[in-house]
Design a protein around this motif. Structure first.
Motif, short mmCIF file in Angstrom:
data_model
loop_
_atom_site.label_atom_id
_atom_site.label_comp_id
_atom_site.label_asym_id
_atom_site.label_seq_id
_atom_site.Cartn_x
_atom_site.Cartn_y
_atom_site.Cartn_z
N GLY A 105 0.17 11.57 -7.61
CA GLY A 105 -1.08 11.27 -6.94
C GLY A 105 -2.08 12.41 -6.92
O GLY A 105 -3.29 12.18 -6.79
N ALA A 106 -1.60 13.65 -7.04
CA ALA A 106 -2.49 14.82 -6.97
C ALA A 106 -3.64 14.76 -7.97
O ALA A 106 -4.80 15.00 -7.60
N PRO A 107 -3.39 14.43 -9.25
CA PRO A 107 -4.51 14.35 -10.20
C PRO A 107 -5.53 13.26 -9.86
O PRO A 107 -6.66 13.29 -10.36
N LYS A 108 -5.12 12.31 -9.00
CA LYS A 108 -6.00 11.21 -8.64
C LYS A 108 -6.65 11.41 -7.28
O LYS A 108 -7.29 10.51 -6.74
N GLY A 109 -6.45 12.61 -6.70
CA GLY A 109 -7.08 12.91 -5.42
C GLY A 109 -6.38 12.35 -4.21
O GLY A 109 -7.00 12.15 -3.16
N LEU A 110 -5.09 12.10 -4.31
CA LEU A 110 -4.33 11.58 -3.18
C LEU A 110 -4.43 12.55 -1.99
O LEU A 110 -4.32 13.76 -2.15
N SER A 111 -4.64 11.99 -0.81
CA SER A 111 -4.76 12.83 0.39
C SER A 111 -3.69 12.48 1.42
O SER A 111 -3.32 11.31 1.57
N LEU A 112 -3.20 13.51 2.12
CA LEU A 112 -2.14 13.36 3.11
C LEU A 112 -2.54 13.97 4.44
O LEU A 112 -3.31 14.92 4.49
N TYR A 113 -1.96 13.43 5.50
CA TYR A 113 -2.00 14.06 6.82
C TYR A 113 -0.56 14.14 7.29
O TYR A 113 0.19 13.16 7.19
N LEU A 114 -0.14 15.30 7.79
CA LEU A 114 1.24 15.49 8.21
C LEU A 114 1.32 15.52 9.73
O LEU A 114 0.70 16.37 10.37
N LEU A 115 2.08 14.59 10.29
CA LEU A 115 2.22 14.45 11.74
C LEU A 115 3.70 14.50 12.11
O LEU A 115 4.49 13.70 11.63
N GLY A 116 4.05 15.46 12.98
CA GLY A 116 5.41 15.50 13.46
C GLY A 116 6.08 16.85 13.31
O GLY A 116 5.45 17.82 12.89
#
Length: 239
Positions: free
Chosen positions: A84-95
Motif C-alpha cells: 500500500g505504501a506506493p499507493k499512499g496508504l495511510s495508517l493511524y495507530l491506536l493502543g
C-alpha cells in the motif's frame, strides 16, 4: 482466501474508503467469545473475519469445515503496508502502552517509504477521553485504523465506535505494535512455519501467557469437541 488474495481485497477496500471492521479469530478469541456475548456480536458484525493461528485451522478441520490459510495480522499487516505504501496508504495507530505506538509508527515509516502515518495514540485513555480520541482520528482521516487493545477490548471498541469513523477501516491487531516496535521478539520463521509460535510466546512471556495457552488451549479443545459432537448428531438427524 490466500494471503495474497486477502491483501489485494483489503487494499482495494481501504483505498476506496469503504470503512468497516476487520477482526481476527484465534483460539484465544474463540475461548473468550464462548463466555462474552459482546465479543460474539463484534465478530459477527465484522466485514472481514480472518483465521489467525494453527489452532483455528486445526479446529476447523476437526469440525468438518477446514480452512486452508493462516491470515494472522502480524504477518498480514506488514505486507499490506508494503503493497500500500506506493499507493499512499495511510495508517493511524491506536493502543498499547505509552510510547509503543510511536516506536511502531517510526519503524513502519522507515521500512515502507511512502506509507503515511497520520497519528498515534496509546491505549491508556479513560472512557471520558474517548470522544476526543475519536475527534483526532476523524481529523487525521487514515485509510486504516490499527487498534492494539487485546481481545476482547479491541473488537468491542471497534463494534462500538466504527460507525463514528466514516471512511476509516478499523482493524484489531492485538500485540502487533509490541512486535513492530521490537519490544517483544517474534518466533523464528521455522517455528512459525510449523504452527508453534504460541510455544515461543509462552517462553518469552510466561507470566502473561501461561493462562492463555496452558489453560486456554484445553478449553478450546473442549469447545471443539462439543461442537463436533453436536454437529455430528445434527447431521445424523437430518439424514
Amino acid at each position: 482466501m490466500s494471503s495474497s488474495e486477502a491483501i489485494e481485497v483489503l487494499l482495494t477496500w481501504l483505498l476506496k474508503r469503504k470503512g468497516g471492521r476487520v477482526c481476527y479469530a484465534n483460539s484465544h478469541t474463540m475461548v473468550t467469545a464462548a463466555k462474552n456475548p459482546a465479543l460474539v456480536e463484534a465478530l459477527e458484525k465484522s466485514d472481514f473475519l480472518f483465521p489467525d493461528g494453527s489452532g483455528v485451522l486445526w479446529g476447523s478441520a476437526l469440525c468438518g469445515k477446514p480452512l486452508v490459510h493462516n491470515l494472522n495480522g502480524t504477518d498480514l499487516v506488514p505486507v499490506l503496508c508494503k503493497n500500500g505504501a506506493p499507493k499512499g496508504l495511510s495508517l493511524y495507530l491506536l493502543g498499547a502502552k505509552p510510547g509503543v505506538a510511536e516506536e511502531a509508527a517510526a519503524n513502519l515509516a522507515k521500512a515502507y517509504p511512502g506509507l503515511v502515518i497520520t497519528g498515534t495514540q496509546h491505549g491508556y485513555f479513560s472512557p471520558a477521553e474517548t470522544p476526543q480520541v475519536l475527534d483526532k482520528i476523524r481529523a487525521a482521516r487514515p485509510h486504516l485504523l490499527l487498534i492494539a487493545m487485546g481481545v476482547p477490548l479491541q473488537e468491542i471498541w471497534i463494534n462500538q465506535y466504527a460507525n463514528e469513523l466514516p471512511g476509516i477501516t478499523c482493524m484489531g491487531v492485538g500485540g502487533l505494535f509490541d512486535f513492530i516496535a521490537k519490544r517483544v521478539p517474534r518466533a523464528p520463521r521455522p517455528i512459525r512455519a510449523i504452527g508453534m509460535e504460541w510455544v515461543w510466546r509462552l517462553a518469552m512471556e510466561p507470566s502473561r501467557m501461561w493462562q492463555r495457552y496452558l489453560i486456554g488451549n484445553f478449553v478450546f479443545l473442549r469447545l471443539l469437541l462439543i461442537y463436533a459432537f453436536v454437529s455430528s448428531n445434527q447431521d445424523e438427524q437430518t439424514i
